[in-house]
Design a protein around this motif. Structure first.
Motif, PDB file in Angstrom:
ATOM      1  N   TYR A 464       4.607  26.203 -40.360  1.00 23.37           N
ATOM      2  CA  TYR A 464       3.316  26.021 -41.008  1.00 23.37           C
ATOM      3  C   TYR A 464       2.251  25.957 -39.926  1.00 23.37           C
ATOM      4  O   TYR A 464       2.267  25.051 -39.092  1.00 23.37           O
ATOM      5  N   LEU A 465       1.340  26.919 -39.922  1.00 20.46           N
ATOM      6  CA  LEU A 465       0.178  26.863 -39.055  1.00 20.46           C
ATOM      7  C   LEU A 465      -0.984  26.377 -39.914  1.00 20.46           C
ATOM      8  O   LEU A 465      -1.440  27.086 -40.825  1.00 20.46           O
ATOM      9  N   LEU A 466      -1.449  25.175 -39.649  1.00 15.52           N
ATOM     10  CA  LEU A 466      -2.440  24.511 -40.501  1.00 15.52           C
ATOM     11  C   LEU A 466      -3.617  24.049 -39.657  1.00 15.52           C
ATOM     12  O   LEU A 466      -3.507  23.861 -38.445  1.00 15.52           O
ATOM     13  N   TYR A 467      -4.726  23.830 -40.314  1.00 17.38           N
ATOM     14  CA  TYR A 467      -5.974  23.485 -39.614  1.00 17.38           C
ATOM     15  C   TYR A 467      -6.439  22.127 -40.123  1.00 17.38           C
ATOM     16  O   TYR A 467      -7.067  22.009 -41.165  1.00 17.38           O
ATOM     17  N   TRP A 468      -6.074  21.065 -39.379  1.00 18.20           N
ATOM     18  CA  TRP A 468      -6.426  19.703 -39.775  1.00 18.20           C
ATOM     19  C   TRP A 468      -7.436  19.147 -38.772  1.00 18.20           C
ATOM     20  O   TRP A 468      -7.151  19.030 -37.599  1.00 18.20           O
ATOM     21  N   THR A 469      -8.597  18.783 -39.249  1.00 20.99           N
ATOM     22  CA  THR A 469      -9.606  18.155 -38.393  1.00 20.99           C
ATOM     23  C   THR A 469      -9.910  16.726 -38.818  1.00 20.99           C
ATOM     24  O   THR A 469     -10.723  16.061 -38.192  1.00 20.99           O
ATOM     25  N   ALA A 470      -9.274  16.258 -39.868  1.00 26.07           N
ATOM     26  CA  ALA A 470      -9.425  14.869 -40.316  1.00 26.07           C
ATOM     27  C   ALA A 470      -8.103  14.414 -40.906  1.00 26.07           C
ATOM     28  O   ALA A 470      -7.459  15.152 -41.651  1.00 26.07           O
ATOM     29  N   PHE A 471      -7.698  13.205 -40.577  1.00 28.96           N
ATOM     30  CA  PHE A 471      -6.439  12.636 -41.052  1.00 28.96           C
ATOM     31  C   PHE A 471      -6.607  11.130 -41.057  1.00 28.96           C
ATOM     32  O   PHE A 471      -7.423  10.578 -40.319  1.00 28.96           O
ATOM     33  N   ALA A 472      -5.835  10.442 -41.896  1.00 26.60           N
ATOM     34  CA  ALA A 472      -6.072   9.011 -42.078  1.00 26.60           C
ATOM     35  C   ALA A 472      -4.784   8.220 -42.024  1.00 26.60           C
ATOM     36  O   ALA A 472      -3.706   8.718 -42.358  1.00 26.60           O
ATOM     37  N   SER A 473      -4.914   6.969 -41.613  1.00 22.60           N
ATOM     38  CA  SER A 473      -3.804   6.028 -41.626  1.00 22.60           C
ATOM     39  C   SER A 473      -3.654   5.445 -43.028  1.00 22.60           C
ATOM     40  O   SER A 473      -4.549   5.599 -43.872  1.00 22.60           O
ATOM     41  N   PRO A 474      -2.555   4.759 -43.299  1.00 25.67           N
ATOM     42  CA  PRO A 474      -2.405   4.133 -44.614  1.00 25.67           C
ATOM     43  C   PRO A 474      -3.525   3.153 -44.948  1.00 25.67           C
ATOM     44  O   PRO A 474      -3.790   2.895 -46.123  1.00 25.67           O
ATOM     45  N   SER A 475      -4.191   2.609 -43.931  1.00 25.65           N
ATOM     46  CA  SER A 475      -5.295   1.677 -44.192  1.00 25.65           C
ATOM     47  C   SER A 475      -6.594   2.402 -44.501  1.00 25.65           C
ATOM     48  O   SER A 475      -7.596   1.772 -44.844  1.00 25.65           O
ATOM     49  N   GLY A 476      -6.588   3.730 -44.391  1.00 23.28           N
ATOM     50  CA  GLY A 476      -7.807   4.493 -44.661  1.00 23.28           C
ATOM     51  C   GLY A 476      -8.642   4.778 -43.442  1.00 23.28           C
ATOM     52  O   GLY A 476      -9.716   5.376 -43.552  1.00 23.28           O
ATOM     53  N   GLN A 477      -8.192   4.372 -42.241  1.00 20.11           N
ATOM     54  CA  GLN A 477      -8.938   4.667 -41.024  1.00 20.11           C
ATOM     55  C   GLN A 477      -8.720   6.126 -40.649  1.00 20.11           C
ATOM     56  O   GLN A 477      -7.592   6.603 -40.590  1.00 20.11           O
ATOM     57  N   VAL A 478      -9.806   6.845 -40.398  1.00 24.42           N
ATOM     58  CA  VAL A 478      -9.744   8.297 -40.238  1.00 24.42           C
ATOM     59  C   VAL A 478      -9.917   8.695 -38.778  1.00 24.42           C
ATOM     60  O   VAL A 478     -10.773   8.168 -38.071  1.00 24.42           O
TER      61      VAL A 478
END
Length: 508
Positions: A464-478
């Motif tokens: 999978y070649l994907l483009y992720w520029t934002a991701f978050a922890s379970p607490s919602g911190q990005v």
């Protein structure tokens, strides 16, 4: 935002572990990354939003419904008006609340509900909105049968909660969007202009503390001294932004902190949309590349088993998003030079310095129709000793490289579109682990011999070649990365504008 309760449906495996698993996909952990002594010289300036092209209201051809369209009661119509308005904000389909839903009659509300279901489950874009190199496309989805059943059983809330993609990574990003919306509702944050250093004191330090605390609950929010606690907060912020975690508040850190909260929200919205394009289930054994962060991670189920730095395409030579299967590994591969690279780069070098091609192991091959192409021998191949093949429409692949210095940089977008790997030998051994005729010692001896050999894998592995520029922890911190291809800006604008178009359609 309405918190999504636990659903009865199974959450699919990717990103169902801790935030560390997500971080392994999108950025090297600090312990794995030897930070350069001096931060990169270039300043990370956020790209301006891309001006949108006009999006016409395209008539949708009539399609026979799979089941009869339901009729809503007055109570159900009002319930849906509230649910959809809330959920559009929560799922990142709109920045501002929709106000027309209360005016819709039963038929129009049914159309609005079905449109909302498609948008949340499979994305807001129409086929013509996709760029060619956005090779990941959502599967066809018909929301009518489940919606009709929900209306008949009066279970509209449960139906709405079942719509989003079944990934915890999506859920945590939804929670992150809620946090940034709350920050925006309180006025966002101001612009920082000073770059205080460790040990300094004063109003600039106090403003830095306040700014960091808006995104980081662990950051000390008061005080005017740049102490050890503030230093660690700066380093955490730099890691969240994919910067060198040296603790120095330089131009790159300042630029990242000064990105307006509304732009961060649009960045999250764009990444939520990409989650909706993924298939209903990801293969348990898979290779994932985050193009924006230039990181490769191998997953076995929901656990990352290997992670390494990569080099991905520079702007202008973008690495495409795609899903495929690695079916073979070429050991000691020659490099068949693409015409574009030969024309723009190699033939001019030969003209400027006759003999350049021969000195660097290139053969000039007659194509038989009066043309010529270049091939670089395996001894000097730009592909190194390993090439991981998978079918795709973009002629890209994963490969080794003799140019190792690029992996020590934080900005690693410099290839022509293929993905260069920091530890290709380790990946080859892992990919061939289930192929009896290719034990590690055979791989090593074949590579050492220098002969070009294709090693077919007994069990192909999904990539999978994907483009992720934002991701978050379970607490919602990005955590955020730059948008090097400006795909976030284009996508967020398209999502908002398609949402506006659908308001017009539903009202008809």
């Amino acid at each position: 935002m309405n918190q999504r309760p636990a659903l009865s449906r199974r959450r699919l495996p990717w990103c169902t572990g801790t935030f560390a698993a997500i971080a392994a996909l999108v950025a090297p952990a600090a312990a794995q990354v030897a930070a350069p002594a001096v931060p990169p010289a270039s300043t990370q300036v956020p790209a301006s939003p891309v001006p949108p092209a006009p999006v016409p209201v395209i008539p949708v051809p009539p399609v026979a419904p799979s089941v009869p369209l339901p009729t809503l009661s007055a109570v159900q119509r009002q319930q849906l008006a509230t649910l959809i308005a809330d959920d559009e904000l929560a799922q990142g389909l709109r920045l501002t609340r929709r106000t027309d839903l209360d005016t819709l009659d039963s038929a129009a509300m049914v159309r609005a509900a079905l449109d909302h279901a498609r948008a949340v489950h499979a994305g807001r874009l129409m086929p013509e909105d996709f760029q060619k190199d956005w090779g990941v496309r959502p599967t066809t989805y018909d929301p009518l049968p489940a919606f009709a059943e929900a209306v008949s059983r009066d279970r509209l809330s449960s139906w709405l909660r079942s719509l989003p993609p079944p990934y915890q990574g999506y859920d945590t990003l939804v929670a992150g969007l809620a946090r940034y919306r709350a920050i925006a509702d309180k006025g966002g944050w101001g612009t920082l202009t000073a770059t205080p250093a460790f040990g300094s004191r004063g109003a600039d330090v106090a403003r830095l503390r306040e700014r960091l605390a808006l995104e980081d609950p662990q950051a000390p929010s008061s005080g005017d001294t740049f102490d050890a606690a503030l230093l660690e907060a700066v380093r955490r912020a730099q890691r969240r932004y994919g910067l060198n975690p040296a603790g120095q508040v330089g131009a790159q850190t300042l630029a990242a902190l000064n990105v307006p909260v509304e732009r961060r929200m649009r960045q999250i919205m764009a990444n939520l949309e990409r989650w909706r394009w993924l298939p209903p289930e990801l293969d348990k054994k898979r290779v994932q590349v985050n193009i924006a962060a230039a990181v490769l991670t191998v997953f076995d189920g929901d656990e990352p088993v290997m992670s390494m730095r990569a080099v991905t395409g520079r702007p202008g030579n973008e690495t495409p998003m795609l899903i495929s299967k690695i079916n073979s590994i070429v050991l000691n591969p020659p490099w068949n030079v693409p015409t574009s690279i030969a024309t723009k780069e190699l033939w001019p070098k030969e003209k400027a310095s006759p003999g350049y091609l021969k000195r660097n192991g290139f053969r000039v091959i007659d194509t038989g129709n009066g043309g010529k192409r270049l091939q670089q021998s395996s001894e000097k191949s730009a592909l190194g000793r390993y090439k991981f093949d998978f079918p795709n429409d973009f002629a890209v692949y994963l490969h080794d490289t003799p140019a190792r210095s690029g992996f020590s940089r934080f900005d690693r977008l410099s290839s022509h579109g293929c993905v260069r790997l920091e530890k290709p030998a380790d990946l080859a051994r892992l990919m061939l682990r289930d192929t009896p005729e290719w034990p590690p010692e055979t791989i090593d001896s074949t590579v050492a011999a220098g002969k070009t050999v294709r090693a077919a894998m007994a069990t192909p592995v999904s990539v999978y070649l994907l483009y992720w520029t934002a991701f978050a922890s379970p607490s919602g911190q990005v955590g955020f990365r730059e948008d090097p291809y400006s795909w976030d800006a284009r996508l967020a604008v398209s999502v908002e504008r398609r949402s506006a178009v659908q308001v017009q359609v539903a009202a008809r």
